[in-house]
Motif scaffolding. Structure first.
Motif, PDB file in Angstrom:
ATOM      1  N   LEU A   1      -8.499  10.222  -1.809  1.00  0.00           N
ATOM      2  CA  LEU A   1      -9.464  10.876  -0.943  1.00  0.00           C
ATOM      3  C   LEU A   1     -10.362  11.810  -1.754  1.00  0.00           C
ATOM      4  CD1 LEU A   1     -10.316  11.432   2.041  1.00  0.00           C
ATOM      5  CD2 LEU A   1      -8.702  13.347   1.989  1.00  0.00           C
ATOM      6  N   ASN A   2     -11.672  11.689  -1.544  1.00  0.00           N
ATOM      7  CA  ASN A   2     -12.668  12.568  -2.157  1.00  0.00           C
ATOM      8  C   ASN A   2     -12.688  12.505  -3.682  1.00  0.00           C
ATOM      9  OD1 ASN A   2     -13.443  13.515   0.406  1.00  0.00           O
ATOM     10  ND2 ASN A   2     -11.904  15.142   0.361  1.00  0.00           N
ATOM     11  N   SER A   3     -12.241  11.398  -4.257  1.00  0.00           N
ATOM     12  CA  SER A   3     -12.283  11.304  -5.722  1.00  0.00           C
ATOM     13  C   SER A   3     -13.710  11.184  -6.239  1.00  0.00           C
ATOM     14  CB  SER A   3     -11.450  10.118  -6.205  1.00  0.00           C
ATOM     15  OG  SER A   3     -11.962   8.900  -5.716  1.00  0.00           O
ATOM     16  N   TYR A   4     -14.679  10.898  -5.354  1.00  0.00           N
ATOM     17  CA  TYR A   4     -16.077  10.912  -5.770  1.00  0.00           C
ATOM     18  C   TYR A   4     -16.502  12.310  -6.195  1.00  0.00           C
ATOM     19  CZ  TYR A   4     -16.990  12.920  -1.157  1.00  0.00           C
ATOM     20  OH  TYR A   4     -16.984  13.734  -0.047  1.00  0.00           O
ATOM     21  N   ALA A   5     -15.898  13.336  -5.574  1.00  0.00           N
ATOM     22  CA  ALA A   5     -16.265  14.724  -5.881  1.00  0.00           C
ATOM     23  C   ALA A   5     -15.514  15.255  -7.094  1.00  0.00           C
ATOM     24  CB  ALA A   5     -15.988  15.615  -4.662  1.00  0.00           C
ATOM     25  N   ASN A   6     -14.278  14.810  -7.263  1.00  0.00           N
ATOM     26  CA  ASN A   6     -13.467  15.227  -8.413  1.00  0.00           C
ATOM     27  C   ASN A   6     -12.505  14.085  -8.733  1.00  0.00           C
ATOM     28  OD1 ASN A   6     -11.759  16.301 -10.309  1.00  0.00           O
ATOM     29  ND2 ASN A   6     -11.127  18.074  -9.095  1.00  0.00           N
ATOM     30  N   PRO A   7     -12.822  13.277  -9.751  1.00  0.00           N
ATOM     31  CA  PRO A   7     -11.975  12.126 -10.053  1.00  0.00           C
ATOM     32  C   PRO A   7     -10.738  12.461 -10.883  1.00  0.00           C
ATOM     33  CG  PRO A   7     -13.850  12.151 -11.525  1.00  0.00           C
ATOM     34  CD  PRO A   7     -14.046  13.312 -10.571  1.00  0.00           C
ATOM     35  N   GLY A   8     -10.534  13.740 -11.203  1.00  0.00           N
ATOM     36  CA  GLY A   8      -9.445  14.125 -12.095  1.00  0.00           C
ATOM     37  C   GLY A   8      -8.074  13.606 -11.692  1.00  0.00           C
ATOM     38  N   PRO A   9      -7.579  13.920 -10.483  1.00  0.00           N
ATOM     39  CA  PRO A   9      -6.257  13.428 -10.088  1.00  0.00           C
ATOM     40  C   PRO A   9      -6.167  11.903 -10.056  1.00  0.00           C
ATOM     41  CG  PRO A   9      -6.921  15.267  -8.690  1.00  0.00           C
ATOM     42  CD  PRO A   9      -8.131  14.887  -9.510  1.00  0.00           C
ATOM     43  N   GLU A  10      -7.217  11.244  -9.585  1.00  0.00           N
ATOM     44  CA  GLU A  10      -7.209   9.786  -9.542  1.00  0.00           C
ATOM     45  C   GLU A  10      -7.151   9.205 -10.955  1.00  0.00           C
ATOM     46  OE1 GLU A  10      -9.681   7.316  -6.626  1.00  0.00           O
ATOM     47  OE2 GLU A  10     -10.748   6.969  -8.523  1.00  0.00           O
ATOM     48  N   ALA A  11      -7.944   9.771 -11.864  1.00  0.00           N
ATOM     49  CA  ALA A  11      -7.938   9.302 -13.245  1.00  0.00           C
ATOM     50  C   ALA A  11      -6.576   9.538 -13.895  1.00  0.00           C
ATOM     51  CB  ALA A  11      -9.031   9.999 -14.042  1.00  0.00           C
ATOM     52  N   ARG A  12      -5.950  10.677 -13.585  1.00  0.00           N
ATOM     53  CA  ARG A  12      -4.631  10.982 -14.138  1.00  0.00           C
ATOM     54  C   ARG A  12      -3.599   9.969 -13.648  1.00  0.00           C
ATOM     55  NH1 ARG A  12      -1.334  12.384 -18.098  1.00  0.00           N
ATOM     56  NH2 ARG A  12       0.563  13.426 -17.362  1.00  0.00           N
TER      57      ARG A  12
ATOM     58  N   ARG B   1       0.863  -1.182   0.000  1.00  0.00           N
ATOM     59  CA  ARG B   1       0.000   0.000   0.000  1.00  0.00           C
ATOM     60  C   ARG B   1       0.897   1.229   0.000  1.00  0.00           C
ATOM     61  NH1 ARG B   1      -2.909  -3.068   4.192  1.00  0.00           N
ATOM     62  NH2 ARG B   1      -2.380  -1.512   5.766  1.00  0.00           N
ATOM     63  N   PHE B   2       0.803   2.053  -1.048  1.00  0.00           N
ATOM     64  CA  PHE B   2       1.714   3.172  -1.256  1.00  0.00           C
ATOM     65  C   PHE B   2       0.957   4.499  -1.196  1.00  0.00           C
ATOM     66  CE2 PHE B   2       3.340  -0.534  -3.469  1.00  0.00           C
ATOM     67  CZ  PHE B   2       4.664  -0.576  -3.054  1.00  0.00           C
ATOM     68  N   GLU B   3       1.598   5.493  -0.604  1.00  0.00           N
ATOM     69  CA  GLU B   3       1.024   6.830  -0.512  1.00  0.00           C
ATOM     70  C   GLU B   3       1.664   7.750  -1.548  1.00  0.00           C
ATOM     71  OE1 GLU B   3       1.753   8.040   3.484  1.00  0.00           O
ATOM     72  OE2 GLU B   3       0.107   6.865   4.308  1.00  0.00           O
ATOM     73  N   ILE B   4       0.873   8.715  -2.012  1.00  0.00           N
ATOM     74  CA  ILE B   4       1.387   9.700  -2.957  1.00  0.00           C
ATOM     75  C   ILE B   4       0.776  11.055  -2.602  1.00  0.00           C
ATOM     76  CG2 ILE B   4      -0.428   9.423  -4.706  1.00  0.00           C
ATOM     77  CD1 ILE B   4       1.846   9.596  -6.821  1.00  0.00           C
ATOM     78  N   ALA B   5       1.541  12.097  -2.782  1.00  0.00           N
ATOM     79  CA  ALA B   5       1.072  13.437  -2.427  1.00  0.00           C
ATOM     80  C   ALA B   5       0.034  13.916  -3.437  1.00  0.00           C
ATOM     81  CB  ALA B   5       2.249  14.408  -2.370  1.00  0.00           C
ATOM     82  N   GLU B   6      -1.127  14.268  -2.967  1.00  0.00           N
ATOM     83  CA  GLU B   6      -2.214  14.891  -3.741  1.00  0.00           C
ATOM     84  C   GLU B   6      -3.336  15.155  -2.750  1.00  0.00           C
ATOM     85  OE1 GLU B   6      -5.531  13.865  -4.914  1.00  0.00           O
ATOM     86  OE2 GLU B   6      -5.489  12.379  -3.313  1.00  0.00           O
ATOM     87  N   ARG B   7      -4.210  16.100  -3.041  1.00  0.00           N
ATOM     88  CA  ARG B   7      -5.334  16.351  -2.124  1.00  0.00           C
ATOM     89  C   ARG B   7      -6.463  17.055  -2.858  1.00  0.00           C
ATOM     90  NH1 ARG B   7      -5.026  15.135   3.362  1.00  0.00           N
ATOM     91  NH2 ARG B   7      -7.084  15.425   4.268  1.00  0.00           N
ATOM     92  N   VAL B   8      -7.675  16.503  -2.678  1.00  0.00           N
ATOM     93  CA  VAL B   8      -8.896  17.102  -3.208  1.00  0.00           C
ATOM     94  C   VAL B   8      -9.838  17.311  -2.035  1.00  0.00           C
ATOM     95  CG1 VAL B   8     -10.926  16.702  -4.660  1.00  0.00           C
ATOM     96  CG2 VAL B   8      -8.666  16.080  -5.505  1.00  0.00           C
ATOM     97  N   SER B   9     -10.506  18.451  -1.990  1.00  0.00           N
ATOM     98  CA  SER B   9     -11.438  18.727  -0.896  1.00  0.00           C
ATOM     99  C   SER B   9     -12.747  17.976  -1.129  1.00  0.00           C
ATOM    100  CB  SER B   9     -11.719  20.225  -0.805  1.00  0.00           C
ATOM    101  OG  SER B   9     -12.547  20.636  -1.882  1.00  0.00           O
TER     102      SER B   9
END
Length: 682
Positions: free
Chosen positions: A158-169, A116-124
């Motif tokens: 986190l919060n990719s339900y509200a904005n999936p952009g970073p997750e999709a990228r 399980r790996f962490e990566i820096a990104e954050r969506v409100s």
């Protein structure tokens, strides 16, 4: 042209084909090939005698996904998630189902911490990008994944339900950098809230994706190689179907594929017979599954928990799955003496290889099928249409050591094995009925599967149910139900707003977007986008509550109608409502499906049937009430219409045997349904 369905079970692979013009049904039943289930499918097609070029549609389902999960035979999987959320899968909800069990431990995640790996990104929570994705950190993560032999990667931010952009990228970069690895992005499965459940859903989908992708690709190639042309549809857990390509990307949607098909068949049969409400029970070789059919349809839950029990919360998934109770009690369930000296039946199964001892394929442990054979419920020469003769001596040899341990005779032990299996089934039936607020005595019981007819009347007697229905070809009923299952797509979207005209206007825009996505999804199956059937629903709750209730709505429903529907739904679910409290929307759901031909049992040609029932023979039947030395045995195909036959008796057909107990009455109707009637209180 022909519509074909195949159902891979733990013991048997079933086939049903329908020729719509004539209504003719072609069936086949062969042993499952666990090492490569597609072999069983191709064998069933060969044994059916079908001309492959005449098949214009195939629907396929089975236990491949659930087996990979329960047996932990999925792929080596990694998780990439937002920094600080590496342990979400481990922490879970922090609750325990057994409140006073201080030794409770949550089940271990499918993905170990080292992967399980962490990566820096954050969506409100509002969808605003607070910190862009650190793309430069991704190569090092993938390097570690390669070194660990990873085959699949789940991406859950986190919060990719509200904005999936970073997750999709991130998912796109992983796929671009490493084309061979399977990638699952959580937003592609669900856009609902709840970080733990959404992450767990993505993790388990990734875990089975390589297995199912290979399997469906291999099966598709085998079908094409034999001249069976596409489309190929996969049976989904929501009671609908989807293309092989879509199912390969979202294989977790097939987690309860077989049971969903059986319920689709039960609902279709109920509509044809004018029965809106019933209890459906399917007893197969490995498991027994039951569910309620209410108002002509099974209930579909928006959440599912894999391996949930009284002592374990299981693994929660945000997926639409038919509401069933499933237990490890079937024909292949193993019987043994437990550590405390008592008899235990299941949940382990002999499966198809080697199978029960009486199959003569190397099995030595006693099973429910061995017990049924010794009690006279099964004819050893006619089992599976005579293609798989059974060995009573092998069954007796398997049960004898268990009988010695229990200090019982072989007959007594065989009866005890059957009663123990039926006790587990009764418990499951009570869970799906009584604990859902339904009195089982108010419903007929529809039984299917190879063991449904064997046990149905005995179970009904215990529960006070007065009518049992055995459909035609009950042993391959789930495959028949697949032919009744329409292509379907369930979509969800998080939305937070008070119920008001403004909120409903915003929701209408979201529904329009989901409908356009549904049209694209079905484009390969239908060019008529206007023919799609849509059902809208809102997830609603009183302000301040944590959990919500899903309420179906119509396009013309306004604030007042929605509020009334929610209060009524909340009152039904929790026995109270709060008419003065504010209500908020927390999500919306859209179910889209294609119109599908109705499936009904073909009416019987009464002129070709005898006027009076005549047994084909007799045999010794062993019951709790005592032995029946000369129990009459009838062939289902030779039973007249509407003649009452008083039990005890047995009715044989190619895929199952129906046992009618003393004091019960059997009748065959014009649609080839067997009705077993029990007097109330008998």
């Amino acid at each position: 042209m022909i519509r074909l369905a195949t159902d891979v079970g733990g013991t048997f692979t079933d086939l049903v084909a329908l020729e719509p013009q004539s209504g003719r049904l072609i069936t086949a039943k062969v042993l499952t090939t666990p090492a490569d289930p597609s072999q069983g499918v191709m064998t069933a097609i060969a044994e059916s005698g079908l001309e492959p070029s005449a098949i214009d549609l195939l629907v396929h389902g089975g236990t491949t996904v659930i087996n990979a999960l329960t047996e932990r035979k999925g792929a080596v999987t990694a998780l990439i998630t937002t920094r600080g959320f590496r342990d979400v899968l481990e922490i879970g909800r922090g609750n325990r189902p057994d409140l006073y069990n201080l030794r409770f431990r949550s089940p271990p995640p499918f993905i170990p911490r080292a992967l399980r790996f962490e990566i820096a990104e954050r969506v409100s929570a509002a969808g605003e990008v607070l910190q862009p994705l650190d793309e430069a950190a991704l190569p090092e993560i993938l390097k570690a994944c390669r070194a660990a032999g990873v085959e699949a990667i789940a991406v859950a931010f986190l919060n990719s339900y509200a904005n999936p952009g970073p997750e999709a990228r991130c998912a796109a970069l992983v796929q671009e950098t490493w084309p061979e690895v399977s990638v699952t992005a959580s937003h592609s499965l669900t856009r609902a809230r709840r970080e733990f459940e959404r992450s767990n859903t993505a993790a388990l989908n990734a875990y089975v994706q390589p297995v199912m992708s290979r399997y469906l690709r291999h099966l598709g190639s085998a079908l094409e190689g034999q001249g069976v042309a596409p489309p190929y549809l996969a049976m989904l857990s929501n009671g609908g179907t989807a293309s092989f390509d879509w199912a390969a990307a979202q294989p977790l949607q097939m987690v309860e594929s077989g049971p969903a098909a059986g319920l689709a068949g039960a609902a279709a049969l109920g509509r044809a017979a004018g029965i809106e409400n019933m209890i459906a029970l399917d007893i197969g070789g490995t498991t027994a599954k039951c569910a309620m059919i209410l108002e002509g349809a099974p209930r579909v839950e928006q959440r599912y928990a894999l391996e949930r029990s009284r002592l374990s919360p299981g693994y929660p998934l945000l997926l639409p799955v038919v509401d069933i109770v499933e237990i490890g009690a079937g024909g292949g369930s193993l019987a043994r003496q437990a550590a405390n000296g008592s008899l235990q039946v299941g949940p382990e199964s002999a499966g198809a290889d080697p199978g029960p001892a009486c199959y003569g394929r190397g099995g030595e442990a006693p099973t429910v099928t061995d017990a049924a054979l010794l009690c006279g419920l099964i004819d050893p020469e006619r089992f599976a249409g005579g293609r798989l003769p059974l060995d009573p001596k092998a069954a007796a040899a398997a049960i004898a050591p268990l009988a010695a341990k229990l200090d019982l005779s072989t007959d007594e032990t065989a009866l005890a094995v059957l009663r123990m299996a039926e006790a587990s089934m009764i418990n499951a039936l009570q869970l799906i009925s009584v604990q859902r607020g339904h009195d089982p005595r108010d419903f007929p019981l529809l039984v299917s599967g190879g063991g449904g007819g064997l046990h149905g009347a005995a179970l009904a007697k215990e529960l006070g149910i007065t009518e049992v229905i055995v459909p035609p070809r009950a042993g391959i009923f789930s495959a028949w139900g697949m032919l009744a299952s329409a292509p379907r797509l369930d979509q969800d979207q998080a939305l937070t707003a008070r119920v008001s005209d403004l909120a409903l206007k915003e929701a209408a825009g979201d529904f329009e977007l989901l409908q356009r996505q549904a049209a694209q999804h079905f484009a390969s199956l239908s060019s008529d986008r206007g023919s799609l059937i849509h059902q809208q629903a809102l997830d609603l709750r009183y302000l301040g509550q944590e959990h919500s209730v899903t309420v179906p709505i119509g396009p013309a429903d306004g604030t007042r109608e929605i509020r009334q529907a929610f209060d009524a739904a909340h009152r039904k679910a929790y026995s109270f409502d709060l008419p003065e409290a504010e209500v908020e929307v927390v999500g919306l759901r859209l179910t889209s499906s294609l119109p599908w031909p109705a499936l009904e049992p073909a009416p019987l040609d009464q002129e070709s049937l005898p006027r009076h029932a005549k047994p084909r023979g007799t045999r010794r039947l062993l019951l709790e009430e005592g032995a029946v030395p000369d129990c009459p045995v009838y062939a289902r195909s030779e039973l007249p219409i509407d003649q009452a036959i008083v039990g005890p008796c047995l009715v044989e057909e190619e895929t199952t045997t129906t046992a009618v107990r003393p004091g019960q009455t059997l009748r065959r109707d014009g649609q080839d349904l067997l009705w077993i009637s029990l007097q109330a209180g008998a």
